[in-house]
Design an enzyme around this catalytic site. Structure first.
Site, mmCIF file in Angstrom:
data_model
loop_
_atom_site.group_PDB
_atom_site.id
_atom_site.type_symbol
_atom_site.label_atom_id
_atom_site.label_comp_id
_atom_site.label_asym_id
_atom_site.label_seq_id
_atom_site.Cartn_x
_atom_site.Cartn_y
_atom_site.Cartn_z
ATOM 1 N N PHE A 1 0.838 -1.209 0.000
ATOM 2 C CA PHE A 1 0.000 0.000 0.000
ATOM 3 C C PHE A 1 0.872 1.258 0.000
ATOM 4 O O PHE A 1 0.827 2.070 -0.947
ATOM 5 C CB PHE A 1 -0.935 -0.085 1.226
ATOM 6 C CG PHE A 1 -1.494 1.211 1.713
ATOM 7 C CD1 PHE A 1 -2.096 2.110 0.838
ATOM 8 C CD2 PHE A 1 -1.442 1.536 3.069
ATOM 9 C CE1 PHE A 1 -2.624 3.315 1.302
ATOM 10 C CE2 PHE A 1 -1.967 2.726 3.543
ATOM 11 C CZ PHE A 1 -2.551 3.625 2.656
ATOM 12 N N ASN B 1 8.241 -9.525 -1.774
ATOM 13 C CA ASN B 1 7.942 -10.963 -1.895
ATOM 14 C C ASN B 1 6.448 -11.187 -2.123
ATOM 15 O O ASN B 1 5.991 -12.321 -2.142
ATOM 16 C CB ASN B 1 8.428 -11.736 -0.657
ATOM 17 C CG ASN B 1 7.590 -11.442 0.573
ATOM 18 O OD1 ASN B 1 6.762 -10.528 0.567
ATOM 19 N ND2 ASN B 1 7.794 -12.196 1.637
ATOM 20 N N TYR C 1 5.383 -7.963 15.808
ATOM 21 C CA TYR C 1 5.466 -6.724 15.030
ATOM 22 C C TYR C 1 6.138 -5.634 15.849
ATOM 23 O O TYR C 1 7.124 -5.018 15.421
ATOM 24 C CB TYR C 1 4.048 -6.305 14.628
ATOM 25 C CG TYR C 1 3.965 -5.086 13.734
ATOM 26 C CD1 TYR C 1 4.336 -5.146 12.393
ATOM 27 C CD2 TYR C 1 3.498 -3.867 14.237
ATOM 28 C CE1 TYR C 1 4.237 -4.031 11.564
ATOM 29 C CE2 TYR C 1 3.393 -2.752 13.412
ATOM 30 C CZ TYR C 1 3.768 -2.838 12.081
ATOM 31 O OH TYR C 1 3.671 -1.730 11.270
HETATM 32 P P1 NAD Z 1 1.604 -3.545 3.249
HETATM 33 O O1 NAD Z 1 1.378 -4.858 3.892
HETATM 34 O O2 NAD Z 1 0.639 -3.097 2.200
HETATM 35 O O3 NAD Z 1 3.060 -3.471 2.608
HETATM 36 C C1 NAD Z 1 4.153 -4.218 3.046
HETATM 37 C C2 NAD Z 1 4.886 -4.746 1.822
HETATM 38 O O4 NAD Z 1 6.039 -5.498 2.258
HETATM 39 C C3 NAD Z 1 4.032 -5.696 0.987
HETATM 40 O O5 NAD Z 1 4.148 -5.374 -0.377
HETATM 41 C C4 NAD Z 1 4.618 -7.068 1.293
HETATM 42 O O6 NAD Z 1 4.420 -8.008 0.268
HETATM 43 C C5 NAD Z 1 6.076 -6.727 1.533
HETATM 44 N N1 NAD Z 1 6.779 -7.721 2.367
HETATM 45 C C6 NAD Z 1 6.370 -8.265 3.530
HETATM 46 N N2 NAD Z 1 7.292 -9.127 3.995
HETATM 47 C C7 NAD Z 1 8.323 -9.108 3.101
HETATM 48 C C8 NAD Z 1 9.558 -9.781 3.012
HETATM 49 N N3 NAD Z 1 9.942 -10.671 3.940
HETATM 50 N N4 NAD Z 1 10.364 -9.514 1.946
HETATM 51 C C9 NAD Z 1 9.978 -8.637 0.988
HETATM 52 N N5 NAD Z 1 8.814 -7.980 1.005
HETATM 53 C C10 NAD Z 1 8.001 -8.205 2.058
HETATM 54 O O7 NAD Z 1 1.689 -2.473 4.418
HETATM 55 P P2 NAD Z 1 1.891 -0.893 4.362
HETATM 56 O O8 NAD Z 1 0.764 -0.290 5.086
HETATM 57 O O9 NAD Z 1 2.193 -0.454 2.991
HETATM 58 O O10 NAD Z 1 3.184 -0.734 5.286
HETATM 59 C C11 NAD Z 1 4.479 -0.498 4.752
HETATM 60 C C12 NAD Z 1 5.453 -0.282 5.898
HETATM 61 O O11 NAD Z 1 5.045 0.840 6.681
HETATM 62 C C13 NAD Z 1 5.567 -1.460 6.841
HETATM 63 O O12 NAD Z 1 6.915 -1.622 7.229
HETATM 64 C C14 NAD Z 1 4.744 -1.039 8.031
HETATM 65 O O13 NAD Z 1 5.186 -1.628 9.222
HETATM 66 C C15 NAD Z 1 4.952 0.473 8.041
HETATM 67 N N6 NAD Z 1 3.833 1.161 8.709
HETATM 68 C C16 NAD Z 1 2.614 1.271 8.106
HETATM 69 C C17 NAD Z 1 1.583 1.919 8.778
HETATM 70 C C18 NAD Z 1 0.208 2.088 8.157
HETATM 71 O O14 NAD Z 1 -0.681 2.611 8.821
HETATM 72 N N7 NAD Z 1 -0.009 1.764 6.916
HETATM 73 C C19 NAD Z 1 1.774 2.393 10.072
HETATM 74 C C20 NAD Z 1 3.025 2.227 10.660
HETATM 75 C C21 NAD Z 1 4.052 1.626 9.963
#
Ligand code: NAD
Ligand code: UDP
Length: 313
Positions: free
Chosen positions: A12, A33, A144
């Site tokens: 996202f 991945n 997490y």
């Molecule tokens: P998301 O799940 O949509 O995106 C995470 C991405 O990482 C996905 O495309 C997934 O396939 C990839 N991924 C997961 N494990 C992996 C691995 N081992 N190797 C390679 N790719 C891998 O989530 P998001 O909301 O886009 O979050 C992105 C980052 O921002 C994350 O690190 C999350 O912890 C951080 N974050 C997001 C929020 C939020 O509200 N959206 C809040 C705090 C932190």
């Protein structure tokens, strides 16, 4: 033109960041991945010769020459990060080690997508960066929270021990188009339920709070942080300080979708944080007056349009 690696680039947030960095004339390599991300999120970028998508798991080393790394790889929604908790910790910790090792080797600047979850169920409100948090080490959210805490430690130690140029941002709840409709996060859940006129599932009494940030505001903050002065490494909170209860969120979504949905109450998940609200004074001061521009109603309206189109409703 900079060459930029984004881990989790098909997720996202990663897809929005990729799009923005490409639009600004950079070359982007997206490493993913596809555990929670999807090719659909980046389909519109695949034809761009300056965009490259690579299937790779960050728990394995990866070598490439880039100027900057944004480390976003990690499932972010509770149901996805709790699906395989050992893998979630590995992704945060080994992913950080691999990406920091790469940054050290190639002399790249690296930004870590940390989270408000490192504050756990906070006893200080609003949360300032110098608050150390209140985290259960052995609960369902620990994989997490503790994975992300350990990643912050690794970032700081690579900086102190090896002079790696690091940046740490703590992201608060962010929403917008391309959220996965089935990842269980509250904004996407409520919008999908409201659009389908299904019951809106409020967990517990719904008096717990979150502060919701629209994705474009976060991307702006992320890029400003990457470009901030060398001696400002964070951690810095990036979030919207307007705080809402889950009942207020449900009511706002019902109104904006003209939905016939009713609110129902389901059990509150274990260790669900009671209140969450970022103090963003540090970001404002250090990131050229950065602050969120898009408030809840406008952001929800854009997100609702996206889900209407996605669900063909
Ligand atoms: P998301 O799940 O949509 O995106 C995470 C991405 O990482 C996905 O495309 C997934 O396939 C990839 N991924 C997961 N494990 C992996 C691995 N081992 N190797 C390679 N790719 C891998 O989530 P998001 O909301 O886009 O979050 C992105 C980052 O921002 C994350 O690190 C999350 O912890 C951080 N974050 C997001 C929020 C939020 O509200 N959206 C809040 C705090 C932190
Ligand atoms: N929540 C809810 N109904 C849902 C999904 C989530 O009431 O269908 C609540 C959840 O208990 C939490 C808040 O909404 O208090 C935010 O949940 P989310 O999973 O989006 O993010 P996080 O808890 O990680 O902040």
């Amino acid at each position: 033109m900079k060459k930029i690696l984004i881990t989790g680039g098909a997720g996202f947030l990663g897809s929005h960041l990729s799009e923005r960095l490409l639009n600004e004339g950079n070359e982007v390599i997206c490493l993913d991945n596809y555990f929670t991300g999807s090719k659909n999120n980046i389909l519109h970028l695949l034809g761009n010769p300056y965009f490259e998508a690579i299937r790779h798991d960050v728990i394995m080393p990866y070598f490439v020459e880039v100027d900057e790394i944004y480390n976003l790889a990690c499932p972010a929604s509770p149901i996805h990060y709790q699906y395989n908790p050992i893998k979630t910790t590995k992704t945060s910790v080994m992913g950080a080690i691999n990406m920091l090792g790469l940054a050290k080797r190639i002399n790249a600047k690296i930004l870590q997508a940390s989270t408000s979850e490192i504050y756990g169920d906070p006893l200080v409100h609003p949360q300032t960066e110098n608050y150390w948090g209140n985290v259960n080490t052995i609960g369902p959210r620990s994989c997490y929270d503790e994975g992300k805490r350990c990643a912050e430690t690794l970032f700081m130690d690579y900086h102190l021990q090896n002079e790696v140029a690091i940046k740490i941002i703590r992201i608060f709840n962010t929403y917008g188009p391309r959220m996965n409709p089935s990842d269980g996060r509250v904004v996407s859940n409520f919008i999908v339920q409201a659009l389908k006129n299904e019951d809106i599932t409020v967990f517990g009494e719904g008096l717990q709070t979150r502060s919701f940030q629209y994705v474009d505001d976060l991307v702006e903050g992320m890029i400003r942080m990457m470009n901030s002065r060398d001696d400002f490494i964070g951690p810095v909170n990036i979030g919207n300080p307007n705080e809402f209860t889950m009942i207020e969120l449900a009511e706002a979504i019902i109104k904006l979708t003209n939905s016939k949905s009713k609110i129902i109450h389901l059990p509150l998940p274990k260790d669900d944080p009671t209140r969450r609200n970022p103090d963003i004074s540090l970001a404002k001061k250090e990131l050229n007056g950065w602050e969120p521009k898009i408030q809840l109603e406008e952001g929800l309206t854009k997100t609702i349009s996206y889900f209407k189109e996605l669900l063909k409703l």
